[in-house]
Write an enzyme that holds these catalytic residues in place. Structure first.
Site, PDB file in Angstrom:
ATOM      1  N   CYS A 156      60.917  77.574 101.398  1.00 17.54           N
ATOM      2  CA  CYS A 156      61.143  76.695 102.538  1.00 17.54           C
ATOM      3  C   CYS A 156      61.869  75.428 102.099  1.00 17.54           C
ATOM      4  CB  CYS A 156      59.824  76.361 103.229  1.00 17.54           C
ATOM      5  SG  CYS A 156      58.711  75.322 102.248  1.00 17.54           S
ATOM      6  N   CYS A 159      59.742  72.721 100.200  1.00 15.32           N
ATOM      7  CA  CYS A 159      59.470  73.059  98.792  1.00 15.32           C
ATOM      8  C   CYS A 159      60.723  72.926  97.938  1.00 15.32           C
ATOM      9  CB  CYS A 159      58.895  74.464  98.697  1.00 15.32           C
ATOM     10  SG  CYS A 159      57.219  74.615  99.348  1.00 15.32           S
ATOM     11  N   CYS A 305      58.192  20.654  37.284  1.00 14.72           N
ATOM     12  CA  CYS A 305      57.903  21.044  35.904  1.00 14.72           C
ATOM     13  C   CYS A 305      57.593  22.526  35.808  1.00 14.72           C
ATOM     14  CB  CYS A 305      56.740  20.208  35.369  1.00 14.72           C
ATOM     15  SG  CYS A 305      55.178  20.557  36.192  1.00 14.72           S
ATOM     16  N   CYS A 310      49.712  29.395  41.630  1.00 15.49           N
ATOM     17  CA  CYS A 310      49.916  30.406  42.678  1.00 15.49           C
ATOM     18  C   CYS A 310      49.157  29.990  43.942  1.00 15.49           C
ATOM     19  CB  CYS A 310      49.439  31.770  42.183  1.00 15.49           C
ATOM     20  SG  CYS A 310      49.848  33.133  43.321  1.00 15.49           S
ATOM     21  N   CYS A 319      52.530  29.170  33.044  1.00 15.19           N
ATOM     22  CA  CYS A 319      53.800  28.562  32.621  1.00 15.19           C
ATOM     23  C   CYS A 319      54.961  29.355  33.205  1.00 15.19           C
ATOM     24  CB  CYS A 319      53.884  28.551  31.095  1.00 15.19           C
ATOM     25  SG  CYS A 319      55.521  28.066  30.458  1.00 15.19           S
TER      26      CYS A 319
END
Length: 587
Positions: A156, A159, A305, A310, A319
């Site tokens: 149809c 659809c 220097c 860290c 160093c």
């Protein structure tokens, strides 16, 4: 791009040669490349000449042009094969819109093609009953509200609309839509889409169809510029892959990157990858930092220097020179600004390997930075020149026309000069990528390349200064100037010489600098200038010293297989009787 499916029927063999780099493509390049064929300054129809030259190698397609070409191909197939336009459209989609391929396959085995595409040999009609049962919703519907593909399976209208709308919203796969019956492979043609889908879905389907015509067809591509809706069809013409779209964006047909002559696509790919990769970051870290002996995080020291702490949570003190714990250092080891342990270990060769690696990384980084900065500087200069050109076309040209009492058609030489500047900036930018990948051991080629590059940059700076600084004098004038005609002659002459020089530079680089032979190698080795003096200029573009050094040293090779023009300093092969850039006779 070496498939013959994507070529016009009448030009199959010639275009195959062109795409594969054969004799046809090479011969065509002798006629001149569209990218560098700016019209002569005294021509009133330069735009038409430029457009004509561009059309030799490619054609720009608008949305209307795409529809027309697509319709023409569908009509051709429909007429030759005596099938409907909807079936011809489905056939072309299945064979990437290659008309010749469709003809070959159809006449070779029509039955197999029908099976692949989904065309039954004979159309099956729906049962001629007053009411039919829909195969999707299983409702009984009047015959007039039912539709079917060539297979005859009835559904149809509601659809069908839902089925088609869902497929279109899912994307371009809707172009290969088949019958909703799971056991059926019949194609759902464009005629059913047009009769059953709503307006919005039909518009989407049409866009997908046009996109398919460009993206599935190997002889056409979209312009890669953001927001551009033009497509490009590449046809046989010149040996250049450079394309200039109507949106003003230039790109390479082969790799769709920005136009990059004289550098090949492989080199461009490597250069772009290098610019975006992390390798140079690692080189910088290796050259300018050291790892913390405890946590191994890289640390850069730019002042102070040798006592390094860290960052948290590590907080290890060490160093900088020997990377040993700072608790073992003090006045006895040299204090805060020296390290006796490091000096002693260095004399014994303990740090040779790490120092060598750091030095190599530093040299590599400096070399890359040298070329990248100049590549980026020329890119920036090109963008500024484009802005200046647009400002000139929108406003300044009309103002100059009023001041000098000359029609705008008489001022085209200024536009041509700026177009040449923009193009030369692009070429010059990519010569730095070329130079970066030029092998280090080919010293003669490298020196010759850097000389050519330096001369090209000097010539371009002269043209740019004339078009920018000297033009400004006439823009600020209150009345017509008697010197304007002299300015016209000077700017037009500089444009012509610069264009010729850059055309020869591009050809020389594209052929791998083959003019540099063994005798040239021996003579070129006597040059005293370094590579940076020859080709590496400051960002401001001032390299008069480099140019003069290059010019004077080049005259030392006149007795080999090249000679330098006394008028424009272009380097010519010894066999040339006149300068290839300015036609000045060699004495």
């Amino acid at each position: 791009m070496d498939s013959e499916d994507d070529m016009h029927d009448a030009n199959d063999s010639a275009e195959d040669d062109f795409y594969s780099g054969g004799e046809a493509g090479l011969a065509a390049s002798d006629d001149g490349d569209a990218d560098y064929d700016f019209a002569d300054h005294d021509s009133d129809d330069s735009a038409e000449l430029l457009s004509h030259r561009q059309q030799q190698s490619y054609c720009i397609l608008s949305d209307a042009g795409i529809k027309q070409r697509q319709g023409d191909d569908i009509n051709r197939v429909s007429t030759v094969l005596s099938i409907s336009k909807s079936e011809a459209c489905a056939l072309l989609r299945s064979y990437n819109w290659s008309v010749s391929k469709v003809h070959d396959e159809w006449f070779a085995d029509e039955e197999r093609v029908r099976k692949v595409v989904g065309f039954p040999e004979k159309r099956i009609e729906m049962p001629n009953d007053r009411e039919l049962t829909c195969g999707i919703c299983f409702e009984s519907c009047p015959y007039a509200s039912m539709s079917a593909a060539a297979c005859g399976h009835p559904f149809c209208s509601a659809c069908w609309r839902g089925y088609i709308s869902t497929a279109i919203n899912d994307g371009p796969g809707c172009l290969m839509l088949r019958c909703p019956d799971p056991s059926c492979a019949a194609a759902v043609g464009q005629n059913m889409i047009n009769s059953l889908a709503n307006e919005e879905d039909k518009e989407k389907y049409g866009r997908y169809l046009r996109r398919s015509y460009i993206e599935d067809n190997r002889k056409t591509k979209w312009c890669p510029a953001p927001g551009c809706e033009y497509a490009v069809e590449f046809v046989v013409g010149s040996g250049s892959y450079d394309v200039n779209c109507n949106c003003s964006y230039g790109f390479c047909w082969n790799c769709t990157e920005e136009a990059h002559r004289p550098v090949d696509c492989a080199t461009v790919s490597k250069w772009i990858l290098k610019n975006s990769a992390e390798s140079e970051n690692m080189n910088w870290i290796l050259a300018n930092s050291k790892p913390c002996p405890k946590c191994k995080r890289p640390i850069e020291k730019n002042q102070g220097c040798m006592h390094i702490t860290c960052t948290p949570p590590c907080k290890f003190e060490f160093c900088w020179l020997c990377l040993g714990s700072w608790s073992e250092h003090g006045e006895r080891t040299g204090g805060f600004y020296a390290c006796n342990r490091y000096e002693a270990a260095r004399q014994e060769g303990a740090y040779d390997e790490s120092e060598r690696r750091r030095e190599m990384a530093k040299n590599s980084l400096e070399r890359y930075t040298h070329y990248y900065e100049r590549w980026a500087a020329n890119q920036s200069s090109r963008h500024k020149a484009l802005g200046d050109l647009q400002s000139l076309q929108n406003d300044k040209l009309e103002k100059l026309s009023d001041i000098q009492s000359q029609p705008e058609s008489q001022l085209k030489f200024i536009i041509e000069a700026w177009l040449q500047i923009v193009e030369c900036r692009r070429v010059l930018k990519w010569t730095y990528a070329y130079g970066y990948y030029l092998p280090e051991h080919e010293h003669a080629k490298r020196q010759f390349f850097e000389y050519l590059q330096g001369e090209a940059e000097s010539g371009l700076e002269r043209l740019h200064q004339c078009a920018e600084k000297e033009l400004q004098i006439f823009l600020e004038a209150d009345s017509p100037s008697k010197d304007f005609n002299d300015f016209r002659t000077k700017l037009a002459g500089l444009t012509s010489v610069t264009r010729n020089y850059f055309e020869n530079l591009v050809r020389a680089l594209e052929t791998g600098l083959i003019d540099v032979g063994p005798s040239t190698s021996q003579s070129m080795s006597t040059k005293n200038t370094t590579s940076k003096n020859l080709g590496g200029k400051s960002k401001s573009g001032k390299n008069k010293t480099a140019s003069s050094k290059s010019g004077s040293s080049s005259r030392g090779v006149d007795d080999s297989n090249i000679w330098t023009c006394d008028q424009c300093t272009y380097v010519n092969p010894k066999s040339a009787k006149a300068c290839q850039a300015c036609d000045h006779q060699h004495r």
